[in-house]
Design an enzyme around this catalytic site. Structure first.
Site: not given
Ligand code: G6P
Length: 615
Positions: A2, A27, A75, A101-102, A487, A491, A494, A510, A610
């Site tokens: 949020c 956010r 969110w 937000n929270g 990673e 990606k 996501e 395995h 994010k």
């Molecule tokens: C969310 C974001 C990711 C990020 C993760 C950790 O899931 O979408 O891209 O890696 O949070 O966030 P931070 O800000 O702690 O790196």
């Protein structure tokens, strides 16, 4: 999660609020809304399910006058995304509007009390209880909004950044913070508020980061006042922002994610600036030098992080153990914080976070602090909560990252971890001087090699469309490149919504090997580095024997894997330990181009946010 924004001053609030929401949309983007005290003294609340663009459309025929207002992009946590659950929420009498937000953890108890006192609720959110509670306290105690917010928050358990406005008082916004970020922008006779500085930077560079348990009153005609919940006035420190507006714009790229992928050579140079000196063969990381004794005596390092930052942490483990010979554990912050970990006085906890606001990572920091363990932060957003709670740390200096899928922040994190590993090795004398010098030069050469690597973008764009049929992908890597495989898979998941798994290449036998057939693309990170090359070649044979389709990331000049793979992408040669900084780039680009062909919203993928400020 949020985003909140607010404005009070002489200008029209609406354009400032909408622009601010767009900057904060990373956010959360389940719903959006705003509240204004209009020029005809009405409290107008407009909100709708969907994105900020939907809100703009919704208000086309509405009264959007007024020079004070608050706005929110959501969110969803409690209550599905819907018009009713969108913020702002307004009080029973319609006099107050609030954004949040929270999470309010004790909202069922508070709600029950309010219901008994005749309050009815319009939404399924935890937030609505706050605005009703504040109004109830205003009425029953006969006090003003500022005082009522302070009193109400003493009853609240949870995390919040809130802003409240009142119909009868178009001269004040009251805001408060606990565990969710809140920044106040100080202009000339005008004030701004935001979840971060991005909605503010266009108007003023002077900001105040609000502390936990502080309540702020922003009035048009006077200096902002900061109080704690016991009504004691607090001093505040105005900080000059370094961020620029152009950093928050796409700069000619179709998406922030692509811009951020291409920014990596620059961000890594920024990250190393003033820290790496090739001529003098030196690495200076002040956070480590200032705490030299601790790093010399460290029994163990525990890295805590989430998501992509956790992947960076895994590479950090390989780097620190290999260079500085200190044992490293890498933990999901969410697991660490709840499992009563064994911690020693001479441990060091390293918290990695792009946003510096991730709730689980922040809680892990607090846990380590409560056990008297030294905590070191590796964060990107300057002034965010985690760097303010750690004992020391290093910023990654990647600049604002707007695309929800992290790219440049990841490589900057890995770079800082490499610098930490080298700096510790220097202090602990664990690397022979020639090897140390070789590594310093190797790291310094990475940005130029990233530039070369980025040239594969057009090629990746062409072949990525072949893979849009796939429902599953496997990513494999060994050693330093195992986290790169994780990673790469993350990606793709996501932003394209294709299922993908990352595995250490040897683990394929395995389990995942059972999935391999002619339909299954297998991305193998296979650079030509001595220790692993032959083994990875064997793994590729195993995949080909089962008709899997291999996309190999290889070192330029490799002829063996080139022959075996269905597709290959070349990266420049580099020291094995720094290959992740290059090998991840084609994987970022592949995810991006596949998502584009599938017509996904790459900058704002569904259900993600994010900054994850809830557990
Ligand atoms: C969310 C974001 C990711 C990020 C993760 C950790 O899931 O979408 O891209 O890696 O949070 O966030 P931070 O800000 O702690 O790196």
């Amino acid at each position: 999660m949020c985003g909140i924004v607010g404005y009070i001053g002489a200008r029209d609030a609406y354009p400032i609020l909408i622009k601010g929401l767009k900057r904060l949309e990373y956010r959360g983007y389940d719903s959006a809304g705003l509240a204004l005290v209009t020029n005809s003294d009405q409290l107008a609340v407009y909100k709708t399910k969907g994105k900020v663009a939907d809100l703009e459309h919704y208000v086309l025929d509405k009264d959007i006058t007024g020079s004070m207002g608050i706005a929110h992009t959501r969110w969803a946590t409690h209550g599905e995304p819907s018009d009713a659950n969108a913020h702002p929420h307004y009080s029973q009498s319609g006099h107050l509007a609030l954004i949040h937000n929270g999470i309010i953890e004790n909202y069922p108890v508070l709600k029950e009390n309010l219901v008994q006192n005749g309050y009815t609720f319009r939404s399924n959110t935890d937030t609505e209880v706050l605005v009703q509670l504040i109004e109830y306290i205003m009425f029953t105690h006969g006090i003003d909004l500022f005082h009522a917010v302070q009193l109400s928050l003493t009853q609240v358990v949870g995390a919040y950044a809130i802003a409240v406005i009142e119909r009868n008082n178009p001269n004040a916004i009251v805001a408060a913070r606990k565990s969710s970020p809140l920044v106040i922008g100080i202009g000339e006779g005008e004030y701004f508020l935001g979840s971060d500085a991005s909605p503010i930077i266009e108007y003023t560079k002077k900001v105040v980061y609000v502390n936990d348990d502080e309540v702020v009153c922003l009035r048009r005609d006077r200096e902002p006042q900061f109080y704690n919940l016991n009504r004691v006035e607090k001093s505040h420190r105005i900080i000059e922002l370094e961020m620029t507006l152009s950093q928050l714009e796409k700069g000619g790229y179709p998406h922030f994610m692509l811009k951020e992928i291409f920014e990596q050579p620059h961000t890594i140079r920024e990250c190393m600036r003033g820290r790496v000196n090739v001529e003098h063969n030196s690495i200076t990381l002040s956070g480590i030098i200032d705490n030299r004794e601790r790093f010399l005596k460290a029994r163990r390092i525990i890295i805590v992080a989430c998501g992509t930052s956790w992947h960076a942490g895994l590479i950090g483990k390989y780097l620190i153990e290999s260079f500085a010979r200190v044992p490293v554990e890498v933990e999901y912050a969410s697991e660490f914080r709840y499992r009563n970990p064994v911690l020693y006085d001479d441990d060091i906890v390293v918290a990695i976070s792009q946003s510096g606001e991730t709730a689980d990572t922040l809680a892990a920091v607090e846990l380590a602090r409560s056990r008297n363990v030294f905590v070191y932060g590796v964060c990107n957003v300057v002034g965010s909560s985690i760097p303010r709670r750690t004992h020391s740390g290093s910023y990654t200096h990647a600049g604002p990252e707007i695309g929800v899928a992290s790219t440049k922040a990841f490589t900057a994190q890995v770079t800082v971890l490499a610098l930490m590993a080298l700096c510790m090795a220097r202090e602990r004398k664990t690397l022979p001087q020639p090897e140390f010098e070789h590594l310093v030069a190797g790291l310094a050469a990475i940005p130029a090699k990233m530039e070369e690597t980025l040239q594969v973008s057009d090629f990746i764009k062409k072949f990525s469309c072949i893979f849009t049929y796939a429902h599953n992908f496997i990513y494999l890597g060994r050693g330093y490149n195992f986290p790169v495989a994780l990673e790469g898979a993350l990606k793709l998941k996501e932003i394209s919504y294709i299922h993908a798994e990352g595995y250490p290449a040897a683990e394929m036998k395995h389990g995942p090997i059972a999935l391999i057939d002619q339909e299954m693309p297998v991305v193998v990170v296979a650079p030509n580095n001595k220790s692993m090359y032959e083994k990875v070649v064997s793994n590729i044979h195993e995949i080909k024997a089962r008709k899997g389709r291999v996309v190999a990331i290889i070192t330029r000049g490799d002829t063996v894997i080139k022959e075996m793979a269905d597709y290959f992408i070349e990266i420049p040669p580099a020291e094995e330990c720094f290959v992740p900084l290059l090998a991840v780039i084609p994987l970022q680009l592949m995810a991006y181009h596949i998502a584009i062909v599938k017509d996904r919203n790459v900058d704002q993928p569904r259900n993600l946010a994010k900054s994850v400020t809830v557990e």
